[in-house]
Design a protein around this motif. Structure first.
Motif: not given
Length: 251
Positions: A102-128
């Motif tokens: 819904y891009p028409e509903r978004v004035k701006g996007l803010v990500l704090s510590g954001g990621f488009p996917q969990v693609a590396s081993w250390l973040p994967q370990r944290e999520f697991r």
């Protein structure tokens, strides 16, 4: 047919709407300092994701697209046509999915510590680890999150009390969904302004800034000196000041 939920939310102030989205096992309580700071100039909206805090989940199911639809329903209910959407940590997965749908509903996007996917081993370990604790030791998970997100001891008690109202089964589901979520191939579709916050000591997540800088047109990145991951809470003064400045830039 997907069941809608009665979403618990809080709002304060008036003006440009800003919506803050929390990560798994926490609640909207972590944005206390955003309510205090922004309510004098903006309409601040925080809410509990389904299965978290005071928002029930009728069917014990949660997906990132489902949560994006919940956010749409909430904005419709509140009469918000366009908002700045701010996702913290895995709450950023919901924020990104909403912005892409819904891009028409978004004035701006803010990500704090954001990621488009969990693609590396250390973040994967944290999520697991989050998945494991949510299933086997939810009390340990809540204690750890409340401790790492408190500014004062009173904050810690309040964060813990609110988190305990939620469903560990749904926390696990959201950790799993966030671990498997990917929007990397769609990032080029984000045309609204994007603001990124990362802690200089957040080694797990800091490298993701380069992915956004490569694929998204309008990106501003802020590296918070000496900070780890919990920037909206532990570095709330810095975060709020920089976010406030950015809001004036995108008006």
């Amino acid at each position: 047919m997907e069941q809608r939920v009665r979403t618990f939310y809080e709002e304060s102030g008036s003006g440009q709407p800003i919506v803050f989205i929390h990560p798994p096992a926490l609640t909207s309580r972590i944005f206390k300092y955003q309510h205090q700071f922004f309510s004098s100039s903006s309409r601040v909206i925080t809410y509990d994701l389904r299965g978290h805090g005071n928002t029930p989940c009728p069917n014990d199911m949660v997906t990132i697209p489902m949560l994006a639809e919940d956010l749409l329903a909430l904005l419709d209910k509140l009469g918000v046509e366009k908002a700045v959407i701010c996702g913290y940590s895995a709450g950023g997965s919901v924020a990104q999915e909403f912005a892409l749908r819904y891009p028409e509903r978004v004035k701006g996007l803010v990500l704090s510590g954001g990621f488009p996917q969990v693609a590396s081993w250390l973040p994967q370990r944290e999520f697991r680890l989050g998945i494991y604790l949510a299933e086997h030791h939810p009390g340990v998970l809540v204690n750890g999150l409340s401790w790492t997100h408190q500014v004062t001891s009173q904050d810690g008690r309040e964060i813990k009390a609110e988190s305990k109202k939620g469903s560990p089964k749904l926390w696990r589901r959201l950790y799993e969904e966030s671990l498997n979520y990917s929007c990397t191939k769609r990032l080029s579709h984000l045309e609204m302004p994007l603001l990124l916050f990362y802690g200089s000591r957040s080694f797990y997540f800091l490298p993701y800034r380069k992915v956004y800088q490569k694929l998204v047109s309008h990106v501003k990145t802020i590296i918070v000196p000496g900070a780890f991951h919990q920037i909206p809470v532990k570095q709330h003064q810095y975060f709020n000041r920089e976010l406030s400045q950015w809001l004036t830039e995108i008006r």
